[in-house]
Design an enzyme around this catalytic site. Structure first.
Site, PDB file in Angstrom:
ATOM      1  N   ARG A 193       6.660  -5.043   0.190  1.00 29.28           N
ATOM      2  CA  ARG A 193       7.111  -6.245  -0.507  1.00 29.28           C
ATOM      3  C   ARG A 193       5.946  -6.942  -1.216  1.00 29.28           C
ATOM      4  O   ARG A 193       6.099  -7.436  -2.331  1.00 29.28           O
ATOM      5  CB  ARG A 193       7.805  -7.189   0.481  1.00 29.28           C
ATOM      6  N   HIS A 202      14.362  -3.731  -5.705  1.00 28.68           N
ATOM      7  CA  HIS A 202      13.923  -2.858  -4.607  1.00 28.68           C
ATOM      8  C   HIS A 202      13.091  -3.599  -3.564  1.00 28.68           C
ATOM      9  O   HIS A 202      12.575  -4.676  -3.790  1.00 28.68           O
ATOM     10  CB  HIS A 202      13.213  -1.610  -5.131  1.00 28.68           C
ATOM     11  N   GLU A 203      13.020  -2.964  -2.375  1.00 26.49           N
ATOM     12  CA  GLU A 203      12.394  -3.538  -1.180  1.00 26.49           C
ATOM     13  C   GLU A 203      13.036  -4.867  -0.774  1.00 26.49           C
ATOM     14  O   GLU A 203      12.367  -5.794  -0.349  1.00 26.49           O
ATOM     15  CB  GLU A 203      10.882  -3.719  -1.389  1.00 26.49           C
ATOM     16  N   GLY A 204      14.353  -4.908  -0.877  1.00 27.37           N
ATOM     17  CA  GLY A 204      15.086  -6.116  -0.532  1.00 27.37           C
ATOM     18  C   GLY A 204      15.373  -6.939  -1.771  1.00 27.37           C
ATOM     19  O   GLY A 204      14.455  -7.438  -2.415  1.00 27.37           O
ATOM     20  N   GLN A 235      15.939 -11.533   0.183  1.00 33.04           N
ATOM     21  CA  GLN A 235      14.735 -12.334   0.442  1.00 33.04           C
ATOM     22  C   GLN A 235      15.113 -13.793   0.698  1.00 33.04           C
ATOM     23  O   GLN A 235      14.502 -14.471   1.538  1.00 33.04           O
ATOM     24  CB  GLN A 235      13.777 -12.245  -0.746  1.00 33.04           C
TER      25      GLN A 235
END
Length: 627
Positions: free
Chosen positions: A315, A458-460, A465
């Protein structure tokens, strides 16, 4: 397409980087700590010099090439453009892949804040090409933290010298971000080994021709004969699943039962392969039977907790990638605005007078100033968080380490999401500065715009978040993380009040907004219906993110204010003479960007908090049938 040498000056401002590292974050002070005792500012600068040169010579020249020549899959193998392999080899040979690792692993033991500064150049030169080593570094860091010594020797060492690359395999076709719903299973064999069966989707770097081996870190649901499976995330473990099996002597052996089902074709980031992988389909039969052989990392059923080690690092990496797309887009727009003649000043009536560069026009300067505020502010945030990583792991006292941990937990959703959202706006402004040319492929900003669009996903995603920040992080350790940041803001405001009335006023505004945020959090999380309380979490994420960036800019302004004062110069908004030197102009630029953010952007927080305080049900109450 022939590649020519790039230009590091249009990737990142080295003067700005030095300002952040040494004048604000005091990275040189890290050399007093045992882990970094062999280093000095000179060794830090040498590492950054190396990265800047590799970025300009190898990565920047192939950025357009990778965009126009996506990896291809012929059913048997993936082919990538040859210059990509050469660029990645140059990065590995320089030692930058192992920059933060222990000497024992062939690393340089650089602080995280310096490592991120090095990585910034490569990401700004070609974010798609940089994806391969960045995933590999995250994979290796997880194994160093949670793997056995044998696993580190077998997989991490080859990754650090560029022979192997790494991935993270979380999502599945039917379960994107909902990891509790994954169905890939790891079956315990009679001899104690594990075989994996299932599918993984959206796997960046999942298959390619760039390395001898690919080391997949795979989340899977454990299946042990005679034991009932644990539900949800409780039954998930993490496994090393190499594309090709590796013997105890480090030699490559049989092909493992993991194969590429197909490549995903993306809007941007086209140089990074993105894959659907099948595990255990039986195309390859290691040991004479189907099933991908995997090695358990850490304890069984702790997979998600262990994977978060890599996810949190990823992240921050996504945030840095977003920063650098915004930053290089800003520098390209700035260069264009200085060179592109068009129009004349307001009031100039003579059509025969020469046209002026478009940077002469106030609205163009507005757009450039906004880009500067977004890009330089985001870079400062990422480097601050990297400095927290250094404090968390190497500070001499427990209190500092604990404080750094709390602040990092709180800010991780911000460092991922804020640069992703406002970096997109920044690149959009870069396109606008270029005008019609910016919307064509003749200039690189249209590619930056497409590449940037992935980062809020991407990555959440942005929404995930937001839920993490409001639903978990604001009350982390009974609110200790939020209180730690409130204390940081209070300290900055006190220094601002001593500096001048102007900056003291901005500091007071930040303190007031921080208290207001606390009230809003209590109101939202105190709702009887938790779904209603979290329904507008994205608004909260954006409000808190702006508060954080307001603090970042006030911190930079105080450093610039002091620097100008030491030079005997006025620091007011109208100050500055045409014959001032480059250093004075640099500091004035910092002050003006800070003014822009604190006057133009920070006031947006108040109406967002007002909306949140009303616990507005509009979105929550909307029904499927009404669309």
């Amino acid at each position: 397409m022939a590649a020519t040498a790039g230009d590091a000056a249009r990737i990142l401002s080295r003067r700005d980087l030095s300002f952040l590292l040494y004048e604000w974050l005091d990275a040189a002070a890290l050399t007093t700590r045992e882990r970094f005792a062999d280093h000095s500012r000179e060794t830090f600068e040498a590492a950054i010099d190396t990265s800047a040169k590799i970025a300009a010579d190898h990565f920047q020249p192939i950025n357009r090439l990778l965009d126009e020549n996506e990896p291809t899959f012929d059913g048997e193998k993936v082919t990538t453009p040859a210059p990509l392999k050469r660029a990645l080899a140059a990065f590995a040979e320089s030692g930058l892949t192992a920059a933060g690792q222990d000497y024992d692993l062939g690393g340089m033991q650089l602080p995280s804040v310096i490592e991120k500064a090095c990585v910034a150049y490569v990401m700004g030169a070609s974010v798609a090409a940089a994806g391969y080593p960045m995933l590999t570094v995250g994979n290796a860091n997880l194994l160093v933290a949670h793997g056995s010594r044998e696993q580190v020797d077998r997989y991490v060492r080859p990754m650090m010298n560029g022979r192997f690359f790494g991935t993270m395999c979380l999502s599945e076709p039917q379960a994107g971000s909902s990891l509790a719903d994954i169905t890939t299973r790891a079956e315990r064999q009679a001899d104690g080994t594990w075989r994996l069966f299932g599918n993984k989707m959206w796997i960046s770097g999942g298959e390619h021709d760039l390395a001898e081996n690919i080391v997949h870190l795979v989340l899977a649901r454990t299946v042990v004969p005679g034991e009932p499976p644990l539900p949800g995330v409780k039954g998930i473990s993490i496994f090393i699943v190499p594309r090709t099996l590796v013997g105890d002597d480090g030699r490559l052996g049989e092909r493992n039962d993991v194969v590429l089902a197909g490549l995903n074709h993306k809007m941007g980031y086209r140089g990074t392969t993105n894959c659907l992988l099948n595990f255990g389909e039986g195309r390859f039969t290691p040991g004479g039977r189907a099933g991908a052989i995997g090695e358990l990392v850490g304890a069984p059923n702790q997979g998600l907790a262990i994977m978060f080690h890599m996810m949190n690092e990823a992240r921050i990496g996504v945030g840095l990638g977003a920063v650098m797309l915004a930053y290089t887009g800003y520098l390209h727009a700035l260069d264009y605005a200085r060179q592109r003649p068009q129009g004349r000043r307001p009031g100039a009536k003579d059509p025969r007078a020469p046209q002026v560069p478009i940077i002469t026009h106030a609205d163009v300067r507005r757009m450039l100033l906004a880009q500067k505020a977004y890009a330089e502010g985001s870079l400062a945030l990422v480097l601050y968080c990297a400095r927290l990583v250094d404090d968390q792991h190497s500070a001499p006292d427990e209190a500092t380490r604990r404080r750094a941990h709390l602040l990092l937990e709180l800010l991780t959703p911000i460092v991922k999401s804020w640069p992703s959202q406002w970096g997109q706006e920044s690149v959009s402004l870069a396109v606008q500065v270029h005008g019609g040319y910016g919307y064509t492929r003749d200039y690189p900003v249209e590619q930056f715009y497409r590449d940037q669009r992935l980062n809020p996903i991407h990555e959440g995603t942005h929404g995930i978040q937001a839920l993490d920040l409001l639903g978990r992080k604001m009350n982390l350790a009974d609110g200790a993380a939020a209180q730690a940041f409130a204390t940081v803001i209070g300290d900055t405001a006190a220094r601002a009040g001593a500096a001048s009335a102007e900056w003291g006023g901005h500091g007071a505004a930040l303190v007031s907004l921080t208290a207001r945020v606390g009230t809003t959090v209590r109101r939202l999380l105190g709702q009887h219906d938790p779904e209603l309380g979290l329904a507008n979490a994205s608004v909260f994420l954006e409000a808190f993110g702006h508060l954080v960036l307001g603090w970042v800019w006030l911190e930079q302004a105080l450093v610039a204010h002091d620097a100008l004062g030491q030079r005997g110069l006025e620091t007011g908004g109208a100050g500055g003479a045409p014959d001032e030197d480059d250093e004075s102009c640099f500091y004035r630029g910092k002050l003006q960007a800070a003014r822009f953010f604190l006057r133009w952007e920070l006031p947006k927080v108040t109406p967002m908090l007002e909306l949140l305080d009303s616990v507005d049900p509009t979105c929550h109450a909307m029904r499927d049938e009404w669309f």
